[in-house]
Design a protein around this motif. Structure first.
Motif, PDB file in Angstrom:
ATOM      1  N   LEU A 127     -14.793  57.770  14.796  1.00 50.05           N
ATOM      2  CA  LEU A 127     -15.779  57.424  14.047  1.00 50.05           C
ATOM      3  C   LEU A 127     -15.632  57.005  12.477  1.00 50.05           C
ATOM      4  O   LEU A 127     -16.152  56.286  12.003  1.00 50.05           O
ATOM      5  N   ALA A 128     -14.700  57.882  11.977  1.00 52.04           N
ATOM      6  CA  ALA A 128     -14.353  57.714  10.528  1.00 52.04           C
ATOM      7  C   ALA A 128     -13.734  56.385  10.081  1.00 52.04           C
ATOM      8  O   ALA A 128     -13.711  55.849   9.074  1.00 52.04           O
ATOM      9  N   GLN A 129     -13.139  55.984  11.328  1.00 54.10           N
ATOM     10  CA  GLN A 129     -12.539  54.522  10.975  1.00 54.10           C
ATOM     11  C   GLN A 129     -13.431  53.127  11.366  1.00 54.10           C
ATOM     12  O   GLN A 129     -13.054  51.954  11.320  1.00 54.10           O
ATOM     13  N   ASP A 130     -14.564  53.425  12.070  1.00 57.17           N
ATOM     14  CA  ASP A 130     -15.366  52.410  12.248  1.00 57.17           C
ATOM     15  C   ASP A 130     -15.839  51.685  11.073  1.00 57.17           C
ATOM     16  O   ASP A 130     -16.392  52.371  10.065  1.00 57.17           O
ATOM     17  N   PRO A 131     -15.687  50.518  10.703  1.00 61.10           N
ATOM     18  CA  PRO A 131     -16.039  49.798   9.567  1.00 61.10           C
ATOM     19  C   PRO A 131     -17.592  49.951   9.412  1.00 61.10           C
ATOM     20  O   PRO A 131     -17.716  49.690   8.302  1.00 61.10           O
ATOM     21  N   THR A 132     -18.300  49.909  10.150  1.00 60.51           N
ATOM     22  CA  THR A 132     -19.582  50.137   9.875  1.00 60.51           C
ATOM     23  C   THR A 132     -20.131  51.617   9.307  1.00 60.51           C
ATOM     24  O   THR A 132     -21.128  51.552   8.756  1.00 60.51           O
ATOM     25  N   LEU A 133     -19.375  52.711   9.592  1.00 63.74           N
ATOM     26  CA  LEU A 133     -19.505  53.822   9.307  1.00 63.74           C
ATOM     27  C   LEU A 133     -18.552  54.290   8.280  1.00 63.74           C
ATOM     28  O   LEU A 133     -19.152  55.455   7.439  1.00 63.74           O
ATOM     29  N   ALA A 134     -17.251  53.794   7.944  1.00 62.61           N
ATOM     30  CA  ALA A 134     -16.322  54.351   7.242  1.00 62.61           C
ATOM     31  C   ALA A 134     -17.063  54.568   5.943  1.00 62.61           C
ATOM     32  O   ALA A 134     -16.669  55.702   5.121  1.00 62.61           O
ATOM     33  N   PRO A 135     -17.700  53.609   5.360  1.00 63.93           N
ATOM     34  CA  PRO A 135     -18.185  53.793   3.897  1.00 63.93           C
ATOM     35  C   PRO A 135     -19.227  54.885   3.431  1.00 63.93           C
ATOM     36  O   PRO A 135     -19.189  55.471   2.456  1.00 63.93           O
TER      37      PRO A 135
END
Length: 543
Positions: free
Chosen positions: A349-357
């Motif tokens: 999850l931490a690397q998911d581009p939609t979630l990372a920010p």
């Protein structure tokens, strides 16, 4: 004693109600006679929808029903949206309203606040609606309402009282004690059958919903003994704590968890409606269960909705958890921890581009306010926190992105949570679009000196709808809306406010937040995203 006086006495002395949300009107003024001396706190929102959302937040944070006093007609139409949200999420809420005199009901005479049938209006957003025609029937109808809250699937209940009954004389009840009502327990034979299926399973999966929040210890122990990967709904977040090795979070809409669910040979679902906004947030009907499905729910009809059922038990989730525990005196070995770990790695999850920010946003809030209750509207940080956030206990995270999905929920519901749990910090996660629905409740926060942190994600419009229009080839219209200067606006209400663009600025702002009133922290979405991009690039170069 009058009917109005008896109502307040019953709420206070029989049912332990300590807070009422309402806006006085000419049709409810008799309800306020003597209320100040009763010791029951009255909170005045700035809109009846705000009253409903406050009662909702109070109920979710405390586990006790939120109670509203509402005027006839427009008061009821205003609160109906809040009742819809509470109904969708099974939140106990008592709405007591006035209605016109008995001799004028249904006659269409154009009386003040006249509505042909308030009961018809709220029929779709209440467990039941009752018109009190005999003042001596008040204790019984209140008992029915609290029986719903205690013994079946909860939700809003509406009681309307004609204005000519408020000062009608009544006899006080012989006993002031509330009846003790226990919800139904699941059938023992059914529990034994469920236990046998779980014992024989090779790849079990557990799904826990908001109905389980009364029994976090039993939930944690059961999934440990079953050695089964476990997903929780958004309303059950925190049920397993923040570091349970079997916890998959509220991520059943993501591919890795969907694969695990599809491969599961036995699925145990307790206190969850298996609804779209928890299990299919991408709205493609892709959450499919092929194994034997065991469901336990207070609502018999819910057992056969949304997924094909193999075994259904009607009963209380807490009793079901405890009852199943008795069938597993020692832990099973189903490779559950390894399966859960593999799935979490695949989620990444931490690397998911939609979630990372939003990872640094959640991390900062958890670090500075570790005990906080998070209350959200429908906005980007909330969507991300639904997936990212792990919390140590239930009743610390709820929002309006599930079920009814109304905008404007976050701010007033956070105020209700703060009133119910004054010893805990409360965070309201809101967007610049949604907060405008109920921004007037900032005045309520200031008046009652509620130290809610209002984290306002400013992306200059309705970003989710913008994206949806773009993805479906629809020209943007009505989504790039004009926003006010929120700092100036907050100042006008008497609320301290600031802007931040980075996690370090956010941390400093939170550490110096006031303790005697609300604090609005505005985050410019573009600036925050730019900071995240720059720092992610720097970290990549250093590595």
């Amino acid at each position: 004693m009058t009917c109005a006086e008896l109502l307040i006495r019953l709420l206070r002395d029989r049912y332990g109600v300590d807070t009422l949300f309402g806006i006085p009107g000419v049709h409810t003024v008799e309800l306020y006679r003597g209320l100040e001396a009763s010791g029951v706190r009255h909170v005045t929102p700035r809109h009846e929808q705000g009253a409903g959302f406050m009662a909702d937040g109070y109920a979710r944070a405390t586990g006790r029903p939120g109670v509203c006093l509402i005027i006839t007609g427009p008061g009821m139409t205003n609160i109906a949206t809040a009742m819809g949200q509470a109904l969708a999420d099974s939140v106990p809420m008592l709405v007591i309203s006035s209605v016109n005199r008995r001799d004028t009901l249904g006659r269409g005479q154009g009386r003040l606040h006249e509505l042909e049938s308030q009961r018809n209006l709220v029929a779709g957003v209440a467990r039941f609606s009752h018109t009190l025609l005999d003042p001596d029937g008040l204790p019984e109808v209140l008992a029915r309402a609290f029986a719903v809250f205690q013994g079946q699937r909860p939700g809003p209940v509406h009681i309307e009282i004609p204005i000519d009954l408020f000062d009608a004389p009544v006899s006080p009840p012989r006993k002031w004690n509330a009846p003790t009502i226990y919800p139904a327990a699941p059938d023992p034979d059914g529990l034994a059958q469920a236990a046998q299926w779980l014992r024989d399973a090779q790849r079990p999966l557990v799904l826990l919903g908001g109905g389980c929040v009364k029994a976090p210890a039993a939930a944690r122990e059961l999934v440990t003994r079953l050695d089964a990967p476990t997903a929780t709904t958004i309303n059950a977040k925190g049920l397993l704590g923040d570091a349970h090795p079997l916890d998959l979070g509220a991520n059943t809409g993501l591919p890795a968890v969907r694969r695990l669910a599809h491969e599961a040979d036995v699925i145990l679902a307790i206190g969850t409606e298996l609804g779209e906004t928890d299990y299919d947030v991408v709205f493609d009907d892709g959450f499919v269960l092929t194994g034997r499905l065991i469901r336990i729910d207070l609502d018999a009809q819910q057992l056969v909705r949304n997924q094909a059922l193999s075994l259904g038990l009607v009963g209380d989730a807490a009793q079901a958890l405890q009852g199943l525990l008795e069938h597993f005196p020692s832990p099973l070995n189903k490779q559950g921890v390894a399966r859960a770990s593999t799935t979490r790695d695949a989620l990444n999850l931490a690397q998911d581009p939609t979630l990372a920010p939003f990872v640094p946003l959640c991390d900062t809030l958890r670090e500075v306010l570790p005990e906080a209750i998070w209350v959200g509207d429908s906005t980007a940080p909330v969507y991300a926190a639904n997936h990212l956030l792990a919390l140590p206990a239930p009743r610390h995270f709820f929002n309006a992105s599930t079920g009814y999905g109304t905008l404007g929920y976050g701010l007033p519901a956070a105020l209700g949570a703060q009133l119910g749990q004054p010893q805990l910090p409360v965070i309201a996660l809101v967007g610049d679009g949604g907060v405008m629905f109920t921004l007037s409740e900032l005045a309520t926060a200031v008046e009652y000196r509620l130290p809610v942190v209002i984290l306002l994600w400013h992306n200059h419009g309705y970003e989710e709808i913008r994206r949806y229009m773009d993805n479906h080839g629809v020209e943007r219209l009505g989504v790039d809306i004009q926003a006010p200067d929120f700092i100036t606006l907050a100042s006008g209400f008497g609320c301290l406010a600031t802007r931040v663009d980075s996690p370090s600025e956010l941390a400093r702002a939170l550490e110096s937040r006031p303790t005697d009133g609300p604090f609005l922290v505005e985050i410019d979405a573009s600036a925050w995203m730019a900071w995240c991009h720059d720092n992610a690039s720097s970290a990549k170069e250093l590595s």
